[in-house]
Structure formats: C-alpha cells, structure tokens
Design a protein around this motif. Structure first.
Motif, PDB file in Angstrom:
ATOM      1  N   LEU A 539     -68.654 -48.200 -14.208  1.00  0.00           N
ATOM      2  CA  LEU A 539     -69.356 -48.829 -12.944  1.00  0.00           C
ATOM      3  C   LEU A 539     -68.911 -47.970 -11.810  1.00  0.00           C
ATOM      4  N   ALA A 540     -67.089 -48.234 -11.713  1.00  0.00           N
ATOM      5  CA  ALA A 540     -66.713 -47.795 -10.869  1.00  0.00           C
ATOM      6  C   ALA A 540     -67.259 -45.680  -9.952  1.00  0.00           C
ATOM      7  N   MET A 541     -67.247 -45.337 -11.468  1.00  0.00           N
ATOM      8  CA  MET A 541     -67.802 -44.146 -10.773  1.00  0.00           C
ATOM      9  C   MET A 541     -69.328 -44.019 -10.539  1.00  0.00           C
ATOM     10  N   ARG A 542     -69.762 -44.803 -10.398  1.00  0.00           N
ATOM     11  CA  ARG A 542     -71.673 -45.296  -9.965  1.00  0.00           C
ATOM     12  C   ARG A 542     -71.309 -45.099  -9.101  1.00  0.00           C
ATOM     13  N   ALA A 543     -70.449 -46.163  -8.588  1.00  0.00           N
ATOM     14  CA  ALA A 543     -70.289 -46.566  -6.555  1.00  0.00           C
ATOM     15  C   ALA A 543     -69.859 -45.068  -5.992  1.00  0.00           C
ATOM     16  N   VAL A 544     -69.155 -44.216  -6.882  1.00  0.00           N
ATOM     17  CA  VAL A 544     -68.465 -42.673  -5.911  1.00  0.00           C
ATOM     18  C   VAL A 544     -69.241 -41.987  -5.931  1.00  0.00           C
ATOM     19  N   GLY A 545     -70.097 -42.711  -7.310  1.00  0.00           N
ATOM     20  CA  GLY A 545     -70.471 -40.763  -7.622  1.00  0.00           C
ATOM     21  C   GLY A 545     -69.825 -38.983  -8.586  1.00  0.00           C
ATOM     22  N   ALA A 546     -68.852 -40.079  -9.337  1.00  0.00           N
ATOM     23  CA  ALA A 546     -68.511 -39.496  -9.948  1.00  0.00           C
ATOM     24  C   ALA A 546     -69.117 -39.009 -11.652  1.00  0.00           C
ATOM     25  N   ARG A 547     -68.752 -37.785 -12.077  1.00  0.00           N
ATOM     26  CA  ARG A 547     -69.668 -38.212 -13.144  1.00  0.00           C
ATOM     27  C   ARG A 547     -68.552 -38.331 -14.180  1.00  0.00           C
ATOM     28  N   ASP A 548     -66.912 -37.985 -14.542  1.00  0.00           N
ATOM     29  CA  ASP A 548     -66.589 -37.821 -14.851  1.00  0.00           C
ATOM     30  C   ASP A 548     -65.127 -38.967 -14.442  1.00  0.00           C
ATOM     31  N   VAL A 557     -58.218 -41.204  -5.208  1.00  0.00           N
ATOM     32  CA  VAL A 557     -56.793 -41.318  -5.174  1.00  0.00           C
ATOM     33  C   VAL A 557     -55.527 -42.454  -4.709  1.00  0.00           C
ATOM     34  N   GLY A 558     -54.886 -41.881  -5.840  1.00  0.00           N
ATOM     35  CA  GLY A 558     -53.986 -43.353  -5.606  1.00  0.00           C
ATOM     36  C   GLY A 558     -53.828 -44.918  -5.768  1.00  0.00           C
ATOM     37  N   THR A 559     -55.170 -44.186  -6.965  1.00  0.00           N
ATOM     38  CA  THR A 559     -55.723 -46.260  -7.793  1.00  0.00           C
ATOM     39  C   THR A 559     -55.312 -45.662  -9.057  1.00  0.00           C
ATOM     40  N   GLY A 560     -55.160 -44.777  -9.449  1.00  0.00           N
ATOM     41  CA  GLY A 560     -54.320 -45.121 -11.125  1.00  0.00           C
ATOM     42  C   GLY A 560     -55.684 -44.104 -12.376  1.00  0.00           C
ATOM     43  N   TRP A 561     -56.123 -45.244 -12.162  1.00  0.00           N
ATOM     44  CA  TRP A 561     -57.500 -44.848 -13.493  1.00  0.00           C
ATOM     45  C   TRP A 561     -56.919 -43.981 -14.873  1.00  0.00           C
ATOM     46  N   PRO A 562     -56.221 -44.179 -15.032  1.00  0.00           N
ATOM     47  CA  PRO A 562     -55.881 -43.947 -16.226  1.00  0.00           C
ATOM     48  C   PRO A 562     -56.160 -43.487 -17.615  1.00  0.00           C
ATOM     49  N   ARG A 563     -55.887 -42.463 -18.357  1.00  0.00           N
ATOM     50  CA  ARG A 563     -56.395 -42.384 -19.498  1.00  0.00           C
ATOM     51  C   ARG A 563     -55.975 -43.301 -20.632  1.00  0.00           C
ATOM     52  N   ILE A 564     -57.587 -43.549 -21.644  1.00  0.00           N
ATOM     53  CA  ILE A 564     -56.380 -44.373 -22.329  1.00  0.00           C
ATOM     54  C   ILE A 564     -56.818 -44.229 -24.026  1.00  0.00           C
ATOM     55  N   MET A 565     -55.526 -44.328 -24.684  1.00  0.00           N
ATOM     56  CA  MET A 565     -56.021 -44.107 -25.821  1.00  0.00           C
ATOM     57  C   MET A 565     -55.579 -45.333 -26.975  1.00  0.00           C
ATOM     58  N   ILE A 566     -56.724 -45.685 -27.829  1.00  0.00           N
ATOM     59  CA  ILE A 566     -56.539 -45.901 -28.858  1.00  0.00           C
ATOM     60  C   ILE A 566     -55.904 -45.378 -30.668  1.00  0.00           C
ATOM     61  N   VAL A 567     -54.750 -46.253 -30.821  1.00  0.00           N
ATOM     62  CA  VAL A 567     -54.386 -45.393 -32.089  1.00  0.00           C
ATOM     63  C   VAL A 567     -54.271 -46.952 -32.654  1.00  0.00           C
ATOM     64  N   LEU A 592     -67.471 -46.536 -28.155  1.00  0.00           N
ATOM     65  CA  LEU A 592     -65.959 -45.548 -27.496  1.00  0.00           C
ATOM     66  C   LEU A 592     -66.477 -43.480 -28.009  1.00  0.00           C
ATOM     67  N   ALA A 593     -66.798 -43.758 -29.348  1.00  0.00           N
ATOM     68  CA  ALA A 593     -66.279 -42.201 -29.858  1.00  0.00           C
ATOM     69  C   ALA A 593     -67.755 -40.824 -28.933  1.00  0.00           C
ATOM     70  N   ARG A 594     -68.674 -41.910 -28.511  1.00  0.00           N
ATOM     71  CA  ARG A 594     -69.702 -40.490 -28.384  1.00  0.00           C
ATOM     72  C   ARG A 594     -70.152 -40.810 -26.801  1.00  0.00           C
ATOM     73  N   GLN A 595     -69.022 -41.839 -25.956  1.00  0.00           N
ATOM     74  CA  GLN A 595     -68.825 -42.079 -24.583  1.00  0.00           C
ATOM     75  C   GLN A 595     -67.868 -42.199 -24.301  1.00  0.00           C
ATOM     76  N   GLY A 596     -66.475 -42.214 -24.903  1.00  0.00           N
ATOM     77  CA  GLY A 596     -64.884 -42.006 -24.765  1.00  0.00           C
ATOM     78  C   GLY A 596     -64.976 -40.931 -23.559  1.00  0.00           C
ATOM     79  N   ARG A 597     -65.464 -39.527 -23.768  1.00  0.00           N
ATOM     80  CA  ARG A 597     -64.699 -38.333 -23.308  1.00  0.00           C
ATOM     81  C   ARG A 597     -65.164 -38.804 -21.545  1.00  0.00           C
ATOM     82  N   ALA A 598     -66.391 -39.388 -21.208  1.00  0.00           N
ATOM     83  CA  ALA A 598     -66.243 -39.062 -20.402  1.00  0.00           C
ATOM     84  C   ALA A 598     -65.688 -40.609 -18.809  1.00  0.00           C
ATOM     85  N   TYR A 599     -65.088 -40.959 -19.774  1.00  0.00           N
ATOM     86  CA  TYR A 599     -64.297 -42.384 -19.101  1.00  0.00           C
ATOM     87  C   TYR A 599     -61.884 -42.391 -19.658  1.00  0.00           C
ATOM     88  N   GLY A 600     -62.563 -41.295 -20.024  1.00  0.00           N
ATOM     89  CA  GLY A 600     -60.846 -40.718 -20.178  1.00  0.00           C
ATOM     90  C   GLY A 600     -60.545 -42.095 -21.219  1.00  0.00           C
TER      91      GLY A 600
END
Ligand code: ATP
Ligand code: MG
Length: 1020
Positions: A539-548, A557-567, A592-600
C-alpha cells in the motif's frame, strides 16, 4: 684418460649436478674470471632459481674442454650447499639424522600432537587447511617446497689414488616437475623403496593435509606403500587403484582438475600456482601426487589425459611419479614413459648407458648402479628406504594432523566489519560467512538471490551458519536497516542468545520475534504477520508510486522501511504433518517467497531434510513454486539423496563433503555449475561476547540520540517455557478496569511511519472483565482469556487430568479478574472440593485479597452449602433486577461474583443427594447457577477432571451453559460434542491447553496455560 680430460669431465659433471646446475655454471664461469676465489668450504648463497630447470647431460660433456681444475672443489661445495638449502630439514635429512627424532618419538608415543609441526621449525607451516578445503588466507601460508633428497652423487677422485667426494642428490617434485624411476623387473622393489622414501619426506615436511596422494599399483596392490594406510582415513591418500579402468577414471578427474586450476586460478595471468602465490594470492589448492607403480597401457584418451597432466600438472601442483620397468619396450624403441613431460629420471643401469668407455661413474664389476638425469654419468648411491617405524610414525602423525586441520574452523573475526552498522540495506544485504578458495565468501540477499535454503544432516553445522548470518548482518546493518524474525523449531535453543536470559540482559536490537522450540502455530503466526507487513508495504509503495523497496525508501527518506529477514531453523517441522497449520504455512511461504523481492522480505530456511515434506508434496508444484525462488543454496554435509533434493537432481556434491562446516554454496538454484566449496566460519564465544557488547552499547547510543522507533523489545516465544502471569504484559497493564478490547494487531512495521502501539479502547464500546487463561501461540495479544459478560453461558470450565495446567488456569483467570475489578467489585467463593486442593485454593484467595477484593476458601464439606448460597444469591439478584424493572444493565452495576471449584467432579456424590426438605440436590443448584448466574454477574469457574464428568453434572439440557472451556490433556475426539460437534485438531499436552470459547473465535485453539501461582508472591 688424461688428467686434463678427467678434470674437465668432472667439472662438467658437477656443474650439471642437481637442479641448480645451470645457473651454477654461469656463476662458476664468473668466479673463474676473478682473481680471488672463495674458500672451498664457504657456502655459496642459493641462486633462487627453480631447482630443476630441465637439464640433461649434454652430449658433448665429455669433450668440452676446461682448464679450471681449481673449480672442482668450489663446484662441489656449491652443489652441496644448494642441496642443503633446497632440501632442508626433513626434506634432506638422512633417516638416521636427529631431525627425525621428534617424529619417531611422536609416533612411538602414539599420540602425536596434531597441528604441531612434525618437521624442523624452518619448514613447519601453520594455517593450511584440510584436504580440498581452501586455506584461510595468503598471509598464513608460507610453505615453499624445494628439493627432496634421494641419495648421493659420487664424485670420483680427481687423481688416481685420491679420495672420492659426494654431493647430496635431491630431486624436485612439489611445484617442480615429475619423476621417472626406471628399474629392471627383478629390482622393482628398490624403485618402490625410492618412492617410499620420497613420500615419507614429502608428507612429513609439507603442511599436514596439503599433499594428497593417489597410488596406482596393479602388481602388488599397494603392498609396497602399505605403511601409509592411515592416511586414507584422513583423506590424504585415496584407496590404491589396481585396475586400468579405475586409473583411467582418476586420470580423467585429474586432468579436469588441472584444466580447472589452469583456467580458474592461473587464468592466463600466472604461469604457475607458485607464481600466483608469489603475487600474494592464496594458494587454495593442495598438491597432488599421482604415483604410478607401473607404466600403464592406456586407452587413447586416458593416455592423452596422462600426458596432459604431466605437461601442465606441475604448474598446478599436480605431479606424477612413475616407476617403470626397463625392459618394457623393444631395444631402441621409444618406451611409453619416455614421453612423460617435465620428468627427471632415476634409473638403474649396468652398462653406463651410452656413455663412452672410461666413464668415470662406471661402477666396479657388473653390478647395476643408479644414475640420475641430473648428474649425468656420475654414479649415484640412493638412500636405503626409510625404516618402517618411521613411515608408520609419519603416516600416523600426518593423518592426525590432517584430521585436526580438517576440523579446525576458520576464524570468524576476519568476517566482521571494522565499524558496526556502516552498511546500507537499500539494495540488499551482504554478509561474509565462510572462506573459499579466494578468501571470504559473501552471501547476498538481494534482487538476484532473494532467499536462501540451508541443508545438512544433524550436526553438519546448519545452526552455526545461521548464527553467522544473523550476527554478521547485525554487525553490518543497523536495526533501522534490518529486522529479524528468528524461529527455531528444534529443542535446541540456538536463538536464545538473542533474547535476555538469566543474568545476561543482551537483546539483539534487530529482533522483532524470537521463537525457540516454537510451536507450529507460532511459526504460522509469524509468517502471517510478515505477510501482513508485506501488504502494508504494498500500500505504501502504491501511495508513492514506488516499484520496490529501494523506491519506497527513496520516496520516504528517513522513515525506515528496513529489510525483513525471516530465519527458520528446522522449518520442515512447521510443514509436517499435513493439516490446517501446514497448509497455512505453505501458503504464506509461497507468497513471501514469490513476492518478497520487491518488498525487501527475505527467507532463510534451514532443514535437516527436505524430502518427504507432505505439505509440499501434497499440492503438485508447491515445492517448485516455493523453492524455485531460493536461488541461494547452502548445502552442508548430507546424504547424496538429500543433496539432490536440496541442490538439484544432478547435484550430489553435498554428499561428498567430509567435515563439519564444509559446505557447497550455490547461487544458481543448485545447478552443479554453481557449486563453490567453502568452509563456514565458526565464531569463538569470546568473539561473540565482544560483538554482543558492541551491539548493546551501539543500541543504547542510538536510542539515546533519537527515541528511535523499532526499539521495542522483541516478542520472545519459548515453546517449553511456562507462561507466567506475573510477567505477562497484559496482566501487568491491568489496573482496576476491564482489559481493553483488542482492536489492533501487531501487523505493522516497527519502523513504519505513523506506527502506534495498539491497545487503546474504542469509543462507546465497554469491555467486560477478561479472565486471562494463557498465552496464545501467536504474536498477539500478550494473553488470551474469556470475557465474562453478563450473558448466558459465560462460565468457564477446565477439563482434563493435568492438575498443574488446570490449577494455573483457574489461578490466572480469577487473579486477573481481581486485577480488573474496581473497589469492592469482586467477591470470590473458592471451594477446594478435595482436601488436597486446599493449598492452591488458599494461594488464590491470597492473591485476590491482595487486590483488595473479597475471597473466601471453603472446605470440601461446604460444597453443598456454598452452592445453595450462590444460587440464592443469583435468585436475589434476579429479584432486585426485576424490582428495578429494566434488567441488570440499567441497574447499579452488581459486583462480580465468582464461584470457583477446584476438583469439582469429586463432589458428585454430595451433589446428587437431595435435600429432604426442599427436594433440591446440589446438582440442581449447580445447574441453576450455571444457567442463570452469568446474566446476574455470577459466574462459575471450575475444574472437572474429564469432559464427561462436567457433562454428567450439567445434564443433557444444560451443556450449553458452560460456553467456554479449556481442555488440559484431553484427546481431541473427546472434545467433539463440547465443541459444538466439530472436530478438534488443536493439541493438548503438558504445558499446552485447548481453549474453546463459543462467544470468541468459535474454533478451538491451542494455548499455553498460565502456570500456577505461588504463595507469597507480591501481586505488583
Ligand atoms: N563451521 C564450523 N566449523 C567448525 N565446527 C563447527 C562448525 N559448525 C558447527 N560446528 C560444530 O558442530 C557442532 C554442531 O553444529 P550445529 O549445531 O551448527 O549443527 P546443525 O547442523 O545445526 O545440527 P543439528 O541438525 O543437530 O541442529 C557445533 O556445536 C560445533 O561444535
Ligand atoms: Mg541445528
């Protein structure tokens, strides 16, 4: 022969003696022109040239003239000195020399000190890894092999009656050339003895594990080299090849290895590995010695392979030693072994070959003597073979040291960054965790290799690798760049070190979830949570027109969006058996496996076994659609069949791994062409302690500077740990008002802009008291319970034989209600229906009173009376409500009244008896209270030791009056009717209960019941 000619011959002979002779000749020419010659005994410095440039006895040697008779002693001295320098210590010491004493002693002692140098200090080398496993780094490797002594060259006296001199005869092998030994058939044993001596020296002097030996012996089947047998187990020597076919197979492999080294290592930039090493690059390849104890007659392609190995092998550290028989070809015909490139020759001859008569090296009589291509016509005395005890000692020591080297993990320190948190995760994550042939091996989690799969049999080092990844990433990326969800489905507590424990308060600042000994439901909840995070990111990406993620981060800028890793360690546990839980897990994993790439969002999954996961195999294509996304595979030691599943059907490489921590890293979905052999780092506890301290203090500074989001403590779940009411955040937050309605989930990024913790109460809706009973196998909320609303059926029964769990649930339910009650808002009657329950009843009363509420404990005999009083109280409340006329909700709020029965079913006999006057039984009162009480805020909470006993007590028409129950130790089948004729798949066992609440989620769910409360515990 004239004196002059004799001198000339000798000078020429000595000049060409040993591998250094060519350059020596130049030097001697120069020396001869000088007025002052050095003293004969003065050692000459080594020339530093290659020891065995191809030198053969010049045909005109006997005819070239020289008048420099005085050069002879100088040449002798120089030759001896070179031999000493180039074949130092064990490479050149006679078998009886003191240099061998420590080896003998260690062999005798039977417990060599692995890793200790077995050779003299100047040739001892540390830092070389196990066979086939790369060295750690160039700096640690200094070993430069030189020459290897085989005997002496005899220099006859200059003048008749003079004394013969001798010079050590040494040949080159490692990084030098090949060797051919030619003997008569009946003297083959002597040739084998020479080989034995050479192998003894080479193995003893070179770093343990750095030399590998392959022997072909069709005649004696390895008997001549049997003393080296212990080396097989250590992987230093392979089993003896006895057939041509097997040799041909090995030749094909060796030539492929030579080709690989030529292309990958030398790559047109270096002439040899030695040269590459001189340029400061790690050697990364063992030396390989192919010992042919017979010249084989090979098929064409195998013969070509052997020729290629001989020609190109020496530059790649691959060398051939051939023992050939003299008579193998017709006289004059070219023999097969003549074609061996880069080979010096030792041969036994009885006629001086083609030498002219008067050959000074010609032996007395007909006895054949040794010659060497290095020393021309000069006779050679080869050393006796090494004594068997020495061979045995060397084999034993080298085997032990090689095994030790194989087990020695590379140092993880080199993999950590110099500065914490100095990397940016926008484009992906990178972490070096292992060492390969060319140094550190970095795993990347980015657009190309989004997710990683780790496999390996028990104890192969999977969890260690995961820890390497987590610590490595945590050191490189700040907590605002990367968040972890760590799940361990094994009983081991690998991830416990990331959460506070005992007196160690360390918390991994990057951890959002830490699950240890996790339940499958918990794992699924984590996946569900991350999937929800992914949707928010979409949703956030759609709002700003980002693809990934990169675009989203750039836009905000400055608002985070860290990468997320599930181990997830041992993730297959979550997917077995095939049921609702595993189906849900598969569906989340797939998305998650198929779509995780774009969302970090990255998955790092480890497992002992990937075969036979029903949930993946049940739906055709699931395995492919999930694991097809895992380009990065890391295979530790495992079976061949698992290797095929983990890597690819044609990739068995992981089946051949020998040691713990050895791994195949493959970034090409397991395709064999992508295999990289690596050694996974093993972090020393001291290193980790330092890193943890640094992470903690860096986190303190970070949060001091800015009240950084993402600093909330991780959700820690320990499967086997008891749920403690006093530690529970929800219980601790209760303060005289009902627990708020749960409106928010945890499904927000900790660093997601505008994030707020949930828990606030919605306007207008009044929460009812919540009887807390346990902790969900879920991320949220902190505790679950049953709302005691003034509605029919709002009673709570605990059912089943597990006493501890049952007591804990009743303790928690009542105590938490006390914590929510306002002043004088609660009255509790507790009946210990068996005397044995009195202590737990007392504890409960104590806890209720600690909240300023009323509680009374009644003995077993009072059961009947208390029930009667309670039903009277219900009736009284009904009447007063009727008097007000508008029902309880509009009258003054009645205090909550609870009837708590410990071991209620034990009172059955008493309850059945009818009062002779009123004709009412205790059961009648019980049924009345359960049916009519809740609406009047009088609720029954009781423990029956089996569902059937409760049903009997309630009778067939009252079963719905207990609308919430918790089963402790009851099989699912027995809960069918209580659950509204639905099958119950949730599991009950020790420390696990099944909660069913008709007014809540109408689905039975597994929870962790709160543990019983202890006496004397301060409520707050
Ligand atoms: N890279 C390594 N180098 C050296 N030793 C290692 C390495 N990795 C693991 N070990 C050793 O092997 C032991 C088992 O490792 P680890 O627990 O990582 O294996 P595992 O594959 O997770 O085993 P399991 O299947 O039982 O969970 C460790 O305690 C450690 O002593
Ligand atoms: Mg493990």
């Amino acid at each position: 022969m004239s004196g002059t000619r004799r001198v000339r011959t000798l000078v020429t002979g000595i000049q060409t003696c040993l591998g250094e002779a060519l350059s020596l000749a130049d030097r001697l020419e120069a020396l001869a022109d000088q007025v002052e010659l050095p003293e004969p005994d003065a050692p000459l410095a080594g020339t530093g040239t290659r020891p065995t440039d191809q030198l053969h006895w010049p045909d005109d040697a006997w005819h070239t003239g020289s008048s420099a008779a005085q050069r002879v002693p100088i040449a002798l001295s120089a030759a001896a000195s070179i031999a000493r320098e180039q074949a130092p210590a064990l490479a050149g010491a006679r078998w009886s020399a003191p240099a061998w004493t420590p080896v003998r002693q260690a062999g005798l002692a039977g417990h060599p000190t692995p890793g200790e140098p077995v050779s003299a200090p100047e040739v001892s080398v540390q830092g070389v890894s196990a066979p086939g496993v790369p060295v750690q780094g160039a700096a640690e490797r200094h070993y430069r092999p030189g020459l290897w002594r085989v005997g002496r060259v005899i220099v006859p006296p200059l003048l008749p009656g003079g004394v013969a001199a001798e010079v050590p005869l040494a040949v080159s092998l490692l990084d030098g050339g090949n060797l051919r030994i030619v003997v008569d058939r009946d003297r083959r044993g002597e040739g084998v003895g020479v080989v034995r001596g050479l192998l003894t020296r080479v193995l003893a002097a070179a770093p343990a594990g750095s030399v590998r030996v392959i022997v072909y012996d069709p005649y004696e089947l390895g008997a001549g080299l049997a003393g080296f047998a212990p080396l097989r187990a250590a992987g230093v020597a392979s089993p003896t090849l006895t057939t041509r076919t097997r040799l041909e197979g090995v030749l094909a492999e060796l030539s492929a290895e030579v080709g690989r080294i030529t292309v990958d290592r030398l790559g047109g930039r270096f002439a040899s590995l030695r040269e590459r090493e001189a340029a400061g690059l790690p050697r990364a390849e063992p030396w390989r010695l192919l010992v042919l104890l017979a010249w084989p007659s090979l098929a064409d392609d195998a013969a070509r392979a052997l020729a290629a190995v001989a020609a190109q092998g020496p530059a790649c550290g691959v060398h051939v030693i051939v023992l050939a028989e003299e008579g193998a070809a017709a006289p004059g015909a070219r023999r097969g072994h003549d074609t061996l490139a880069h080979a010096e020759t030792l041969w036994l001859t009885d006629d001086g070959g083609n030498r002219p008569a008067g050959d000074p090296g010609r032996p007395e009589g007909d006895r054949p003597s040794w010659r060497c291509s290095l020393s021309g016509p000069l006779r050679c005395d080869l050393d006796e073979p090494p004594p068997p005890d020495l061979v045995a000692a060397v084999a034993q020591i080298v085997a032990a040291a090689a095994a030790h080297e194989a087990a020695r993990p590379p140092n993880a320190r080199a993999l950590l960054p110099e500065t914490l948190w100095s990397f940016d995760a926008a484009g992906g994550l990178a972490v070096p965790v292992a060492f390969g042939p060319d140094g550190p091996v970095t795993l990347r989690f980015d657009d190309d290799t989004v997710h990683a799969l780790v496999g390996g049999q028990a104890g192969a080092g999977k969890s260690t690798l995961l820890l390497d990844v987590v610590y490595g990433l945590a050191a490189r990326y700040g907590p605002d760049q990367l968040r972890f969800h760590l799940l361990d489905f094994k009983e081991g507590l690998e991830f416990a070190q990331f959460a506070p424990r005992g007196d160690d308060p360390f918390v991994l600042p990057h951890a959002d979830t830490i699950g240890m000994d996790s339940d499958r439901e918990f794992g699924v909840a984590v996946l569900r949570h991350v999937r929800a995070l992914m949707q928010r990111r979409a949703l956030a990406m759609r709002a700003v027109g980002a693809r990934d993620l990169r675009g989203l981060r750039a836009a905000q800028v400055g608002t985070g969006w860290p990468r997320i890793m599930i181990v997830i360690d041992e993730f297959q546990v979550m997917l077995t058996p095939l049921d609702a839980v595993s189906r849900e897990a598969v569906s989340h994993l797939e998305v998650l496996a198929r779509q995780g790439r774009a969302y970090g969002i990255h998955l790092l999954l480890a497992s002992q076994t990937l075969s036979g996961i029903d949930a993946l195999d049940a739906t055709a294509g699931k395995r492919g659609s999930i694991f097809g996304q895992f380009a990065l595979r890391i295979a530790l030691r495992t079976s061949i069949s698992e290797s095929r599943v983990l890597l690819s059907t044609t990739n068995e490489a992981a089946g051949a791994l020998a040691g713990v921590g050895e791994a195949i890293v493959n970034r090409r979905n397991g395709h064999p062409a992508g295999n990289e052999l690596v050694r996974v780092a093993y972090p020393e506890p001291a290193l980790l302690a330092t890193l943890r301290a640094s992470l903690s203090s860096a986190n303190v500074s970070r949060t001091n500077v800015s009240r950084a989001a993402g600093n909330r403590p991780p959700k820690v779940f320990v499967g086997h740990a008891p749920a403690l009411l006093d530690d529970n955040p929800l219980f601790r937050s209760l303060a005289g008002t009902p627990a708020p309605l749960d409106r928010g989930g945890p499904d927000r990024d900790a660093l997601d802009p505008g994030h707020q913790d949930p828990g606030h109460q919605d306007d207008g809706e009044v929460a009812e008291p919540l009887a807390l009973v346990g902790v969900p196998l879920d991320l949220h909320p902190a505790a679950v319970g049953v709302r005691l609303s003034p509605l029919p059926g709002r009673n709570l029964a605990v059912l089943g034989p597990l006493r501890r769990e049952a007591v804990g649930v009743l303790h928690a339910a009542v105590t938490s209600l006390a914590a929510q009650a306002g002043p004088d808002g609660l009255g509790v009657d507790i009946v210990a229906v068996t005397g044995e329950m009195a202590p737990v009843a007392d504890i409960l009363a104590e806890r209720v009173r600690a909240f300023g509420q009323a509680a009374e404990v009644h003995p077993p005999a009072a059961l009947r009376r208390v029930l009667a009083q309670t039903s009277d109280a219900v009736r009284a409340r009904e009447e007063s409500a009727l008097a007000v006329g508008t029902g309880p909700q509009h009258g003054p709020a009645q205090p909550l009244r609870l009837l708590v029965l410990f071991a209620a079913d034990a009172g059955r006999g008493v309850l059945e008896a009818k009062d002779p006057v009123s004709r009412r039984s205790g059961l009648d009162d019980l049924r009345f209270v359960t049916r009519r009480g809740p609406v009047q805020r009088v609720h029954l909470l009781g423990w029956w030791r089996g569902p059937g006993r409760l049903l009997d007590d309630l009778g067939p028409t009252h079963r719905d009056d207990v609308g919430a129950w918790i089963a402790v130790g009851v099989p699912g089948n027995d809960l069918f009717s209580l659950a509204g004729n639905r099958s119950v798949t949730a599991v009950t066992s020790a420390n696990r209960a099944v909660l069913f609440d008709r007014n809540g989620q109408a689905e039975a769910r597994t929870i962790i019941p709160f543990a019983p409360l202890q006496r004397q515990v301060d409520a707050r």
